[in-house]
Scaffold this motif. Structure first.
Motif, PDB file in Angstrom:
ATOM      1  N   PRO A 109     -24.925  12.224   9.569  1.00  0.00           N
ATOM      2  CA  PRO A 109     -24.147  11.043   9.948  1.00  0.00           C
ATOM      3  C   PRO A 109     -22.655  11.345   9.979  1.00  0.00           C
ATOM      4  N   GLU A 110     -21.984  10.804  10.978  1.00  0.00           N
ATOM      5  CA  GLU A 110     -20.547  11.020  11.095  1.00  0.00           C
ATOM      6  C   GLU A 110     -19.787  10.283   9.984  1.00  0.00           C
ATOM      7  N   HIS A 111     -20.257   9.086   9.659  1.00  0.00           N
ATOM      8  CA  HIS A 111     -19.564   8.258   8.667  1.00  0.00           C
ATOM      9  C   HIS A 111     -20.586   7.731   7.663  1.00  0.00           C
ATOM     10  N   VAL A 112     -20.360   8.040   6.406  1.00  0.00           N
ATOM     11  CA  VAL A 112     -21.193   7.536   5.308  1.00  0.00           C
ATOM     12  C   VAL A 112     -20.329   6.631   4.427  1.00  0.00           C
TER      13      VAL A 112
ATOM     14  N   ALA B  47      -9.569   0.407  12.014  1.00  0.00           N
ATOM     15  CA  ALA B  47      -9.405   0.354  13.466  1.00  0.00           C
ATOM     16  C   ALA B  47      -9.603   1.709  14.142  1.00  0.00           C
ATOM     17  N   ASP B  48      -9.225   2.791  13.483  1.00  0.00           N
ATOM     18  CA  ASP B  48      -9.311   4.120  14.089  1.00  0.00           C
ATOM     19  C   ASP B  48     -10.468   4.946  13.529  1.00  0.00           C
ATOM     20  N   VAL B  49     -11.424   4.272  12.900  1.00  0.00           N
ATOM     21  CA  VAL B  49     -12.536   4.962  12.240  1.00  0.00           C
ATOM     22  C   VAL B  49     -13.855   4.482  12.839  1.00  0.00           C
TER      23      VAL B  49
ATOM     24  N   TRP C 172     -18.278  -6.437   9.197  1.00  0.00           N
ATOM     25  CA  TRP C 172     -18.241  -6.233  10.649  1.00  0.00           C
ATOM     26  C   TRP C 172     -18.747  -4.845  11.012  1.00  0.00           C
ATOM     27  N   GLN C 173     -18.342  -3.852  10.249  1.00  0.00           N
ATOM     28  CA  GLN C 173     -18.580  -2.458  10.613  1.00  0.00           C
ATOM     29  C   GLN C 173     -20.030  -2.010  10.429  1.00  0.00           C
ATOM     30  N   VAL C 174     -20.791  -2.674   9.551  1.00  0.00           N
ATOM     31  CA  VAL C 174     -22.151  -2.195   9.259  1.00  0.00           C
ATOM     32  C   VAL C 174     -23.218  -2.892  10.112  1.00  0.00           C
TER      33      VAL C 174
END
Length: 260
Positions: A28-31, A197-199, A220-222
């Motif tokens: 995964p790119e982001h954990v 915002a940039d992630v 929001w992000q998940v």
């Protein structure tokens, strides 16, 4: 891609846990991690809660190192929520002191590992020493090109969403004054007001200690994140627990609402 050989990252795997099954192309790119269970860990040992938080530092250290070594590009750790101010004053004060001391002690090692450290949340309410420690970590590591570590401190997703809405309103009013027309509010416009915002959005959310809540974290992000919950209390969480989470993630079929 892995930054170190797998047998170096996972030198003594428990029986039945095959690190060779980890696919470097599907890390995964982001954990994002909800670190839960410090208090229960301490209670089981008849210790005060702050001892549990201190014990959790090693789990943070190992998770950062393992995430970076396995090629995770972004790691977000939920350190202190906007609701955590309701805890006993002694615990909150101790946590703020612990944050400052830990960040100052760890930043050189993170810098050597090419990790970039930043925060998400409202740092204005933190004690000066804690705020300055996070600021120093950012200044020292901001040009690094390895994994980005996002420390969510005094963070609450509802407050973040309100902040983004307020930014949208301000931009709409400004543009309306300039053009005579109100702009359309799009996801892209809204997301510019988020701390992240940039992630990229998290691919995987890990929560320890058997709890099954989001706890006002990255609401929001998940939206399409995969979730992995474990009964392991945070101070006991190690690189092999992280490996289990990665392998479980790689076993999923992510469809993002599509039919396949």
């Amino acid at each position: 891609m892995f930054h170190k050989p797998l047998d170096v990252i996972f030198p003594n795997p428990p029986a039945g846990l095959d690190f060779h099954a980890l696919d470097p192309e599907r890390v995964p790119e982001h954990v994002a991690v909800i670190m839960d269970g410090n208090g229960r860990w301490a209670k089981k040992r008849a210790l005060n809660r702050l001892k549990g938080h201190k014990a959790g530092i090693e789990a943070v250290r190992e998770t950062i190192r393992c995430a970076s070594d396995t090629g995770v590009r972004y790691l977000t750790i939920y350190s202190f929520s906007t609701e955590n101010w309701k805890r006993p004053e002694e615990e909150v004060t101790g946590l703020m002191d612990l944050f400052a001391k830990t960040m100052l002690a760890e930043v050189d090692g993170l810098h050597e590992e090419n990790v970039r450290v930043r925060t998400i949340g409202d740092l204005s309410k933190l004690p000066r020493e804690t705020r300055e420690a996070f600021d120093e970590a950012w200044e020292k590591t901001k040009d690094n090109t390895g994994m980005t570590l996002l420390v969510a401190v005094n963070y609450g997703s509802r407050q973040e969403i309100l902040r983004a809405v307020q930014a949208c309103v301000r931009e709409a009013v400004l543009q309306g004054e300039q053009t005579g027309e109100l702009p359309a509010v799009t996801e892209e416009l809204f997301e510019r007001g988020l701390y992240t915002a940039d992630v990229p959005d998290p691919d995987l959310v890990i929560r320890t200690s058997g709890e099954m809540r989001i706890s006002n974290f990255l609401l929001w992000q998940v939206a399409y994140s995969e979730f992995y919950c474990t009964d392991v209390l945070w101070p006991d969480f190690n690189r092999y627990d992280f490996l289990r989470a990665l392998l479980d993630y790689q076993s999923r079929d992510r469809r993002f609402g599509a039919v396949q």
